[in-house]
Design an enzyme around this catalytic site. Structure first.
Site, PDB file in Angstrom:
ATOM      1  CE1 TYR A 265       7.287  -4.344  -3.685  1.00 20.63           C
ATOM      2  CE2 TYR A 265       5.832  -4.708  -5.232  1.00 20.63           C
ATOM      3  CZ  TYR A 265       6.390  -3.866  -4.981  1.00 20.63           C
ATOM      4  OH  TYR A 265       5.648  -2.248  -4.748  1.00 20.63           O
TER       5      TYR A 265
ATOM      6  CG  ASN B 257      -6.170  -4.032  -9.096  1.00 18.76           C
ATOM      7  OD1 ASN B 257      -6.661  -3.316  -8.296  1.00 18.76           O
ATOM      8  ND2 ASN B 257      -7.426  -4.656  -9.743  1.00 18.76           N
ATOM      9  CB  VAL B 258       0.390  -4.467 -10.019  1.00 18.71           C
ATOM     10  CG1 VAL B 258       0.505  -2.832  -9.747  1.00 18.71           C
ATOM     11  CG2 VAL B 258      -0.149  -4.716  -8.488  1.00 18.71           C
ATOM     12  CG  ASP B 259      -4.178  -8.628 -10.126  1.00 21.13           C
ATOM     13  OD1 ASP B 259      -5.676  -8.296  -8.516  1.00 21.13           O
ATOM     14  OD2 ASP B 259      -5.437  -7.738 -11.581  1.00 21.13           O
TER      15      ASP B 259
ATOM     16  CG  HIS C  26      -1.304   2.277  -9.412  1.00 16.75           C
ATOM     17  ND1 HIS C  26      -2.549   1.937  -8.265  1.00 16.75           N
ATOM     18  CD2 HIS C  26      -0.592   3.368  -9.316  1.00 16.75           C
ATOM     19  CE1 HIS C  26      -2.715   3.354  -8.134  1.00 16.75           C
ATOM     20  NE2 HIS C  26      -1.908   4.190  -8.959  1.00 16.75           N
TER      21      HIS C  26
ATOM     22  CB  CYS D 202      18.969   2.918 -18.255  1.00 16.66           C
ATOM     23  SG  CYS D 202      18.369   0.761 -19.015  1.00 16.66           S
TER      24      CYS D 202
ATOM     25  N   GLY E  19     -14.655  -2.124  -6.397  1.00 14.45           N
ATOM     26  CA  GLY E  19     -13.337  -2.587  -5.339  1.00 14.45           C
ATOM     27  C   GLY E  19     -11.842  -1.678  -5.222  1.00 14.45           C
TER      28      GLY E  19
ATOM     29  CD  GLU F  94     -15.281  -2.247   3.820  1.00 12.35           C
ATOM     30  OE1 GLU F  94     -15.152  -3.797   3.973  1.00 12.35           O
ATOM     31  OE2 GLU F  94     -14.565  -1.624   3.559  1.00 12.35           O
TER      32      GLU F  94
HETATM   33  C1  BV8 Z   1       2.187  10.658  -6.800  1.00 12.41           C
HETATM   34  C2  BV8 Z   1       1.753  -0.378  -7.125  1.00 12.41           C
HETATM   35  C3  BV8 Z   1       3.610  11.958  -5.883  1.00 12.41           C
HETATM   36  C4  BV8 Z   1       2.752  -0.770  -5.655  1.00 12.41           C
HETATM   37  C5  BV8 Z   1      -0.389   1.446  -6.053  1.00 12.41           C
HETATM   38  C6  BV8 Z   1       3.412  11.160   1.235  1.00 12.41           C
HETATM   39  C7  BV8 Z   1       4.475  10.637   0.804  1.00 12.41           C
HETATM   40  C8  BV8 Z   1       4.153  10.280  -0.652  1.00 12.41           C
HETATM   41  C9  BV8 Z   1       2.976  10.486  -1.789  1.00 12.41           C
HETATM   42  C10 BV8 Z   1       1.901  10.536  -0.580  1.00 12.41           C
HETATM   43  C11 BV8 Z   1       1.166  10.788   0.650  1.00 12.41           C
HETATM   44  N1  BV8 Z   1       0.461  11.113   0.925  1.00 12.41           N
HETATM   45  C12 BV8 Z   1      -0.132  11.040   0.042  1.00 12.41           C
HETATM   46  C13 BV8 Z   1       0.667  10.448  -0.959  1.00 12.41           C
HETATM   47  C14 BV8 Z   1      -0.088  10.299  -2.295  1.00 12.41           C
HETATM   48  C15 BV8 Z   1      -0.064   9.153  -2.395  1.00 12.41           C
HETATM   49  C16 BV8 Z   1      -1.630   9.055  -2.652  1.00 12.41           C
HETATM   50  O1  BV8 Z   1      -2.415   8.663  -2.965  1.00 12.41           O
HETATM   51  N2  BV8 Z   1      -1.181   8.613  -1.546  1.00 12.41           N
HETATM   52  C17 BV8 Z   1      -2.356   7.640  -0.218  1.00 12.41           C
HETATM   53  C18 BV8 Z   1      -2.622   6.410   0.592  1.00 12.41           C
HETATM   54  C19 BV8 Z   1      -3.237   8.833   0.965  1.00 12.41           C
HETATM   55  N3  BV8 Z   1      -0.036   8.478  -3.562  1.00 12.41           N
HETATM   56  C20 BV8 Z   1       1.228   8.066  -4.743  1.00 12.41           C
HETATM   57  O2  BV8 Z   1       1.951   8.641  -3.903  1.00 12.41           O
HETATM   58  C21 BV8 Z   1       0.950   8.277  -5.883  1.00 12.41           C
HETATM   59  N4  BV8 Z   1       2.187   9.184  -6.613  1.00 12.41           N
HETATM   60  O3  BV8 Z   1       1.336  10.689  -5.846  1.00 12.41           O
HETATM   61  O4  BV8 Z   1       3.294  10.924  -6.626  1.00 12.41           O
HETATM   62  C22 BV8 Z   1       4.507  12.672  -6.727  1.00 12.41           C
HETATM   63  C23 BV8 Z   1       3.728  14.116  -7.826  1.00 12.41           C
HETATM   64  C24 BV8 Z   1       4.503  14.900  -8.625  1.00 12.41           C
HETATM   65  C25 BV8 Z   1       5.524  14.605  -8.517  1.00 12.41           C
HETATM   66  C26 BV8 Z   1       6.181  13.443  -7.998  1.00 12.41           C
HETATM   67  C27 BV8 Z   1       5.991  12.674  -7.242  1.00 12.41           C
HETATM   68  C28 BV8 Z   1       1.297   7.093  -6.501  1.00 12.41           C
HETATM   69  C29 BV8 Z   1       0.070   6.113  -5.691  1.00 12.41           C
HETATM   70  C30 BV8 Z   1       0.368   5.158  -6.448  1.00 12.41           C
HETATM   71  C31 BV8 Z   1       1.152   3.187  -5.417  1.00 12.41           C
HETATM   72  N5  BV8 Z   1       1.418   2.230  -5.763  1.00 12.41           N
HETATM   73  N6  BV8 Z   1       0.130   0.193  -5.754  1.00 12.41           N
HETATM   74  C32 BV8 Z   1       2.109  -2.147  -5.524  1.00 12.41           C
HETATM   75  O5  BV8 Z   1       0.936  -2.477  -5.534  1.00 12.41           O
HETATM   76  O6  BV8 Z   1       3.267  -2.499  -4.887  1.00 12.41           O
HETATM   77  S1  BV8 Z   1      -1.390   1.819  -4.883  1.00 12.41           S
HETATM   78  C33 BV8 Z   1      -1.528   0.645  -4.041  1.00 12.41           C
HETATM   79  O7  BV8 Z   1      -2.722   0.541  -2.851  1.00 12.41           O
HETATM   80  C34 BV8 Z   1      -2.729  -0.254  -4.690  1.00 12.41           C
HETATM   81  O8  BV8 Z   1      -2.374  -0.110  -6.522  1.00 12.41           O
HETATM   82  C35 BV8 Z   1      -3.954   0.678  -5.685  1.00 12.41           C
HETATM   83  O9  BV8 Z   1      -4.053   1.950  -5.926  1.00 12.41           O
HETATM   84  C36 BV8 Z   1      -4.329   1.192  -3.932  1.00 12.41           C
HETATM   85  C37 BV8 Z   1      -4.858   0.827  -3.129  1.00 12.41           C
HETATM   86  O10 BV8 Z   1      -5.952   0.730  -3.066  1.00 12.41           O
HETATM   87  P1  BV8 Z   1      -7.131   0.123  -3.370  1.00 12.41           P
HETATM   88  O11 BV8 Z   1      -7.478  -0.361  -5.423  1.00 12.41           O
HETATM   89  O12 BV8 Z   1      -8.463   0.508  -3.330  1.00 12.41           O
HETATM   90  O13 BV8 Z   1      -7.419  -1.166  -2.833  1.00 12.41           O
HETATM   91  P2  BV8 Z   1      -8.305  -1.092  -1.136  1.00 12.41           P
HETATM   92  O14 BV8 Z   1      -7.413  -2.209  -0.387  1.00 12.41           O
HETATM   93  O15 BV8 Z   1      -7.097   0.253  -0.932  1.00 12.41           O
HETATM   94  O16 BV8 Z   1      -9.066  -1.162  -0.579  1.00 12.41           O
HETATM   95  C38 BV8 Z   1      -9.912  -2.130  -1.887  1.00 12.41           C
HETATM   96  C39 BV8 Z   1     -11.930  -1.808  -1.826  1.00 12.41           C
HETATM   97  O17 BV8 Z   1     -12.242  -3.071  -2.207  1.00 12.41           O
HETATM   98  C40 BV8 Z   1     -12.068  -1.261  -0.558  1.00 12.41           C
HETATM   99  O18 BV8 Z   1     -13.456  -0.283  -0.905  1.00 12.41           O
HETATM  100  C41 BV8 Z   1     -13.429  -2.784  -0.693  1.00 12.41           C
HETATM  101  O19 BV8 Z   1     -14.462  -2.431   0.359  1.00 12.41           O
HETATM  102  C42 BV8 Z   1     -13.470  -3.393  -1.725  1.00 12.41           C
HETATM  103  N7  BV8 Z   1     -13.690  -4.863  -1.704  1.00 12.41           N
HETATM  104  C43 BV8 Z   1     -13.135  -6.063  -0.958  1.00 12.41           C
HETATM  105  N8  BV8 Z   1     -13.787  -7.304  -1.704  1.00 12.41           N
HETATM  106  C44 BV8 Z   1     -14.368  -6.784  -2.037  1.00 12.41           C
HETATM  107  C45 BV8 Z   1     -14.339  -4.944  -2.477  1.00 12.41           C
HETATM  108  N9  BV8 Z   1     -15.155  -4.828  -3.776  1.00 12.41           N
HETATM  109  C46 BV8 Z   1     -15.742  -5.642  -4.819  1.00 12.41           C
HETATM  110  N10 BV8 Z   1     -15.858  -6.799  -4.599  1.00 12.41           N
HETATM  111  C47 BV8 Z   1     -15.456  -7.236  -3.606  1.00 12.41           C
HETATM  112  N11 BV8 Z   1     -15.213  -8.899  -3.241  1.00 12.41           N
HETATM  113 ZN    ZN Z   2      20.041  -0.667 -17.092  1.00  9.19          ZN
END
Ligand code: BV8
Ligand code: ZN
Length: 255
Positions: A67, A103-105, A130, A141, A202, A230
């Site tokens: 991070y 996004n977190v940026d 997120h 805490c 995106g 895409e």
């Molecule tokens: C939850 C913060 C459960 C951190 C992020 C197994 C174990 C545990 C959980 C799971 C599991 N299987 C499935 C899950 C659920 C999981 C999930 O969905 N997994 C996916 C991978 C299948 N979800 C979770 O765990 C969530 N919590 O479910 O809790 C629960 C429920 C009840 C009670 C208790 C618990 C939490 C998910 C949040 C994770 N944190 N980020 C950090 O950043 O360090 S996620 C992280 O990835 C990002 O924040 C973002 O959300 C995600 C990436 O996604 P995108 O933003 O779409 O980025 P990506 O690169 O994938 O795509 C980019 C796109 O842009 C592409 O389409 C590309 O074509 C396009 N692009 C490229 N260039 C351009 C463009 N578009 C336009 N212009 C351009 N120039």
């Molecule tokens: Zn504390």
């Protein structure tokens, strides 16, 4: 593409309320690595290894190292023309536009401040599903603070701890396997349901529950406009798909 752009513009012109749902792709042209692209953040590390509470319990030093690296990369990035066009659109329609981001940026927030030229940027501030790279949170805490300027990741004993309870601080982001803040997710879903159009920019729409946001617009009878170079699982549901990059398409779409 021109008539697709006109079709998307007329959808937006007729919409009373608009929601934007953005992912890493809107920040790609600012130099922020996406998660799943070739230069993706996860390439050198796997998400499951680092962006999880288990990883933090197992090796908080390594997680902090990742991070701190990401903070240094992202703090050198500025909002691009896509962020700024979106912020201007929201500022021109206060109370009728929701900016919902995965996004977190912090770039949507910075674009809102830059686009207002000093007036109140709040109507263009995003709902950060997120969390934020630039806030810390106590793992004990839950106390939240602005991110520390520098974190010494050289050893476990030099990692930052909470001034109140002594537990380790962590970045204030949502990790895999963690629940999103209920009130933020509820506000995002309500805004998506109320919107006639959800502009999805995106995102690979692979991460849940965030990926439910555009579905809420569709289920309420609204339309999705997708901006992405895409194909995604959402593309078939979109009323208009603009196959291209956010920084080049959003200014023309939103002006
Ligand atoms: C939850 C913060 C459960 C951190 C992020 C197994 C174990 C545990 C959980 C799971 C599991 N299987 C499935 C899950 C659920 C999981 C999930 O969905 N997994 C996916 C991978 C299948 N979800 C979770 O765990 C969530 N919590 O479910 O809790 C629960 C429920 C009840 C009670 C208790 C618990 C939490 C998910 C949040 C994770 N944190 N980020 C950090 O950043 O360090 S996620 C992280 O990835 C990002 O924040 C973002 O959300 C995600 C990436 O996604 P995108 O933003 O779409 O980025 P990506 O690169 O994938 O795509 C980019 C796109 O842009 C592409 O389409 C590309 O074509 C396009 N692009 C490229 N260039 C351009 C463009 N578009 C336009 N212009 C351009 N120039
Ligand atoms: Zn504390």
């Amino acid at each position: 593409m021109k008539d697709l752009l006109e079709e998307a513009r007329s959808l937006l012109g007729a919409a009373r309320r608009v929601a934007f749902f953005t992912g890493a792709g809107i920040s790609a042209e600012s130099g922020v690595p996406t998660f799943r692209g070739e230069d993706g953040l996860w390439r050198s590390w796997r998400a499951e290894d680092l962006a999880t509470p288990q990883a933090f319990r197992r090796d908080p030093r390594l997680v902090w190292e990742w991070y701190v690296w990401r903070r240094s990369v992202v703090s050198a990035c500025r909002p691009n023309e896509g962020h700024l066009a979106l912020a201007r659109f929201a500022l021109a329609r206060p109370g009728r536009t929701a900016v919902i981001t995965q996004n977190v940026d912090g770039l949507h927030r910075e674009a809102a401040v830059r686009a207002t030229g000093g007036a109140d940027p709040a109507s263009a501030y995003p709902l950060e599903l997120h969390g934020s790279l630039f806030r810390d949170r106590c793992s004990g805490c839950g106390a939240r603070t602005e991110a520390l300027d520098s974190v010494d990741v050289s050893s476990l004993s030099t990692l930052p701890r909470c001034g109140r309870c002594g537990a380790l601080l962590r970045p204030d982001v949502v990790w895999f396997g963690e629940t999103l803040e209920a009130v933020v997710l509820a506000r995002a879903m309500a805004a998506a349901r109320a919107a006639e159009v959800c502009v999805v920019v995106g995102t690979s729409t692979l991460v849940y529950p965030a990926a439910y946001v555009p579905c809420a617009t569709l289920e309420a009878g609204g339309a999705v406009v997708e901006v992405n170079p895409e194909e995604t699982p959402l593309s078939d549901e979109a009323a208009v798909v603009l196959r291209g990059r956010a920084a080049s398409l959003l200014p023309g779409l939103l002006a």
